[in-house]
Design a protein around this motif. Structure first.
Motif, short mmCIF file in Angstrom:
data_model
loop_
_atom_site.label_atom_id
_atom_site.label_comp_id
_atom_site.label_asym_id
_atom_site.label_seq_id
_atom_site.Cartn_x
_atom_site.Cartn_y
_atom_site.Cartn_z
N LEU A 10 -14.30 34.15 -37.79
CA LEU A 10 -13.28 34.83 -36.99
C LEU A 10 -12.27 35.52 -37.90
CD1 LEU A 10 -12.19 35.31 -34.08
CD2 LEU A 10 -10.69 33.37 -34.50
N LYS A 11 -11.99 36.78 -37.59
CA LYS A 11 -11.04 37.55 -38.40
C LYS A 11 -9.78 37.92 -37.63
CE LYS A 11 -13.68 37.34 -41.88
NZ LYS A 11 -13.41 36.24 -42.79
N ASN A 37 -0.12 26.15 -31.16
CA ASN A 37 -1.33 25.38 -31.44
C ASN A 37 -2.42 26.29 -32.03
OD1 ASN A 37 -3.18 23.31 -31.54
ND2 ASN A 37 -3.58 23.32 -29.35
N LEU A 38 -2.56 27.49 -31.48
CA LEU A 38 -3.55 28.44 -32.01
C LEU A 38 -3.21 28.83 -33.45
CD1 LEU A 38 -4.19 30.85 -29.02
CD2 LEU A 38 -5.91 29.55 -30.26
N ASN A 43 -4.41 27.97 -39.47
CA ASN A 43 -3.64 27.82 -40.71
C ASN A 43 -2.82 29.09 -41.00
OD1 ASN A 43 -4.54 25.21 -41.23
ND2 ASN A 43 -6.39 26.00 -42.21
N ALA A 44 -2.43 29.78 -39.94
CA ALA A 44 -1.64 31.02 -40.02
C ALA A 44 -2.32 32.08 -40.88
CB ALA A 44 -0.23 30.73 -40.53
#
Length: 92
Positions: A10-11, A37-38, A43-44
């Motif tokens: 996922l990008k 939460n997302l 991990n930002a």
């Protein structure tokens, strides 16, 4: 533990919704309660974009490696349905 499993491929995640539309109310509530939460799940490192535009039906687009995009319409779903749609989209 997070309720969203973010794949390494996922990008980017993009949420499209209307600022005033009734169909977008569940998505606005979902984002209000799950955005942190997302962000923690990614991990930002992965951009989570929220695009608001008048009259747009709620939808979610995930961009994966090599530019592959998968889109899911969220109109008519409640918050749990949106979470389920997000999890299903992330399994692609």
């Amino acid at each position: 533990m997070s309720k969203f499993v973010i794949p390494t491929a996922l990008k980017e995640l993009r949420f499209h919704l209307s600022q005033t539309g009734e169909a977008s109310v569940p998505l606005r509530k979902f984002l209000t309660s799950n955005y942190a939460n997302l962000k923690t799940s990614t991990n930002a490192q992965i951009p989570i974009l929220i695009r608001e535009s008048y009259g747009v039906p709620p939808s979610l687009t995930a961009r994966f490696e090599k530019g592959r995009e998968v889109k899911s319409q969220l109109e008519g779903l409640d918050e749990k349905g949106i979470a389920d749609a997000l999890n299903a989209l992330l399994k692609n």
